[in-house]
Design a protein around this motif. Structure first.
Motif, PDB file in Angstrom:
ATOM      1  N   ALA A   1       6.170  26.877  15.499  1.00  0.00           N
ATOM      2  CA  ALA A   1       5.428  27.018  14.234  1.00  0.00           C
ATOM      3  C   ALA A   1       4.207  26.103  14.175  1.00  0.00           C
ATOM      4  CB  ALA A   1       6.348  26.741  13.056  1.00  0.00           C
ATOM      5  N   LEU A   2       4.305  24.897  14.709  1.00  0.00           N
ATOM      6  CA  LEU A   2       3.171  23.975  14.641  1.00  0.00           C
ATOM      7  C   LEU A   2       2.017  24.419  15.533  1.00  0.00           C
ATOM      8  CD1 LEU A   2       4.940  20.506  14.461  1.00  0.00           C
ATOM      9  CD2 LEU A   2       3.809  21.772  12.622  1.00  0.00           C
ATOM     10  N   ALA A   3       2.296  25.250  16.518  1.00  0.00           N
ATOM     11  CA  ALA A   3       1.242  25.748  17.403  1.00  0.00           C
ATOM     12  C   ALA A   3       0.250  26.630  16.651  1.00  0.00           C
ATOM     13  CB  ALA A   3       1.852  26.516  18.567  1.00  0.00           C
ATOM     14  N   SER A   4       0.676  27.218  15.558  1.00  0.00           N
ATOM     15  CA  SER A   4      -0.219  28.092  14.792  1.00  0.00           C
ATOM     16  C   SER A   4      -0.563  27.505  13.423  1.00  0.00           C
ATOM     17  CB  SER A   4       0.414  29.479  14.631  1.00  0.00           C
ATOM     18  OG  SER A   4       1.665  29.370  13.992  1.00  0.00           O
ATOM     19  N   ASP A   5      -0.265  26.238  13.191  1.00  0.00           N
ATOM     20  CA  ASP A   5      -0.602  25.577  11.933  1.00  0.00           C
ATOM     21  C   ASP A   5      -2.118  25.364  11.853  1.00  0.00           C
ATOM     22  OD1 ASP A   5       0.558  23.763   9.576  1.00  0.00           O
ATOM     23  OD2 ASP A   5      -1.102  22.694  10.555  1.00  0.00           O
ATOM     24  N   ASP A   6      -2.743  25.873  10.795  1.00  0.00           N
ATOM     25  CA  ASP A   6      -4.204  25.828  10.674  1.00  0.00           C
ATOM     26  C   ASP A   6      -4.754  24.403  10.688  1.00  0.00           C
ATOM     27  OD1 ASP A   6      -4.388  28.593  10.591  1.00  0.00           O
ATOM     28  OD2 ASP A   6      -4.339  28.668   8.387  1.00  0.00           O
ATOM     29  N   ALA A   7      -4.162  23.513   9.916  1.00  0.00           N
ATOM     30  CA  ALA A   7      -4.654  22.134   9.850  1.00  0.00           C
ATOM     31  C   ALA A   7      -4.498  21.437  11.204  1.00  0.00           C
ATOM     32  CB  ALA A   7      -3.911  21.363   8.768  1.00  0.00           C
ATOM     33  N   LEU A   8      -3.371  21.654  11.844  1.00  0.00           N
ATOM     34  CA  LEU A   8      -3.137  21.034  13.147  1.00  0.00           C
ATOM     35  C   LEU A   8      -4.079  21.620  14.197  1.00  0.00           C
ATOM     36  CD1 LEU A   8      -1.232  18.804  14.053  1.00  0.00           C
ATOM     37  CD2 LEU A   8       0.381  20.542  14.780  1.00  0.00           C
ATOM     38  N   GLN A   9      -4.328  22.922  14.116  1.00  0.00           N
ATOM     39  CA  GLN A   9      -5.266  23.557  15.052  1.00  0.00           C
ATOM     40  C   GLN A   9      -6.670  22.970  14.911  1.00  0.00           C
ATOM     41  OE1 GLN A   9      -4.850  27.797  14.344  1.00  0.00           O
ATOM     42  NE2 GLN A   9      -3.407  28.006  16.039  1.00  0.00           N
ATOM     43  N   ALA A  10      -7.110  22.747  13.680  1.00  0.00           N
ATOM     44  CA  ALA A  10      -8.454  22.204  13.446  1.00  0.00           C
ATOM     45  C   ALA A  10      -8.567  20.786  14.015  1.00  0.00           C
ATOM     46  CB  ALA A  10      -8.769  22.216  11.954  1.00  0.00           C
ATOM     47  N   LEU A  11      -7.578  19.969  13.753  1.00  0.00           N
ATOM     48  CA  LEU A  11      -7.587  18.596  14.268  1.00  0.00           C
ATOM     49  C   LEU A  11      -7.500  18.589  15.794  1.00  0.00           C
ATOM     50  CD1 LEU A  11      -7.602  15.576  13.749  1.00  0.00           C
ATOM     51  CD2 LEU A  11      -5.125  15.699  13.370  1.00  0.00           C
ATOM     52  N   ALA A  12      -6.638  19.423  16.339  1.00  0.00           N
ATOM     53  CA  ALA A  12      -6.469  19.496  17.793  1.00  0.00           C
ATOM     54  C   ALA A  12      -7.758  19.946  18.468  1.00  0.00           C
ATOM     55  CB  ALA A  12      -5.319  20.446  18.142  1.00  0.00           C
ATOM     56  N   ALA A  13      -8.470  20.892  17.869  1.00  0.00           N
ATOM     57  CA  ALA A  13      -9.727  21.383  18.445  1.00  0.00           C
ATOM     58  C   ALA A  13     -10.751  20.253  18.542  1.00  0.00           C
ATOM     59  CB  ALA A  13     -10.279  22.540  17.609  1.00  0.00           C
ATOM     60  N   GLN A  14     -10.779  19.382  17.546  1.00  0.00           N
ATOM     61  CA  GLN A  14     -11.694  18.231  17.569  1.00  0.00           C
ATOM     62  C   GLN A  14     -11.354  17.279  18.723  1.00  0.00           C
ATOM     63  OE1 GLN A  14     -11.630  16.241  13.768  1.00  0.00           O
ATOM     64  NE2 GLN A  14     -12.030  18.132  12.653  1.00  0.00           N
TER      65      GLN A  14
END
Length: 175
Positions: A131-144
């Motif tokens: 589930a965390l792999a598709s979390d929007d907030a986590l994705q945005a932070l991870a992309a940075q």
């Protein structure tokens, strides 16, 4: 893969946690795994069998040199504190518990106690079953940070001292 390259972990169910049943379940696991030894044997969760019986059985397996280490799974703070008071209970090396960036309750009591008492934490579901792999907030932070959300979620768990993560991986790419 050679056996020396593996660290084999398996569990005994609480209904098999009394002394003789532990030995039978352990032997059955060794046969299924085709291994003379098991590296880490866990009591899957608390049951009705007194911890003293299970610990005594684990200690006999250690003495036989068929088992290298033993631990528990799904034990909360009260459980591990009680375990520590049982003869041999301080030989517990690990507690396998649900722990992830979104399930952090153990950070308040269980994780500090285990760290202070030399009990390693094995985090299962460290990316919340994906589930965390598709979390929007986590994705945005991870992309940075130049990584995937799953990598960031896993890193958050692994950053804690004394914690190992065991994410489930079904596909070869995830392995």
């Amino acid at each position: 893969v050679r056996r020396e390259e593996l660290f084999i972990v398996t569990k005994v169910l609480p209904q098999h946690a009394e002394s003789k049943a532990v030995a039978r379940a352990f032997d059955a696991s060794r046969r299924r795994l085709r291994s003379d030894t098991i590296d880490l044997y866990l009591l899957h969760w608390r049951g009705r069998v007194p911890l003293s019986q299970t610990v005594a059985a684990f200690e006999r397996l250690l003495a036989s040199e068929q088992l290298r280490f033993w631990g528990v799974s799904n034990f909360d703070l009260d459980d591990v504190q009680e375990l520590g008071k049982v003869d041999g209970g301080t030989h517990c090396v690990a507690n396998q518990v649900y722990y992830s960036a979104s399930h952090r309750g153990i950070e308040y009591d269980l994780l500090p106690w285990q760290r202070e008492n030399g009990v390693r934490t094995m985090a299962y579901c460290p990316i919340d079953q994906g589930a965390l792999a598709s979390d929007d907030a986590l994705q945005a932070l991870a992309a940075q940070l130049g990584m995937s959300a799953a990598q960031l979620a896993l890193a958050a768990v692994l950053a804690r001292p004394g914690v190992a993560a065991i994410p489930k991986a079904v596909r070869s790419a995830h392995l």
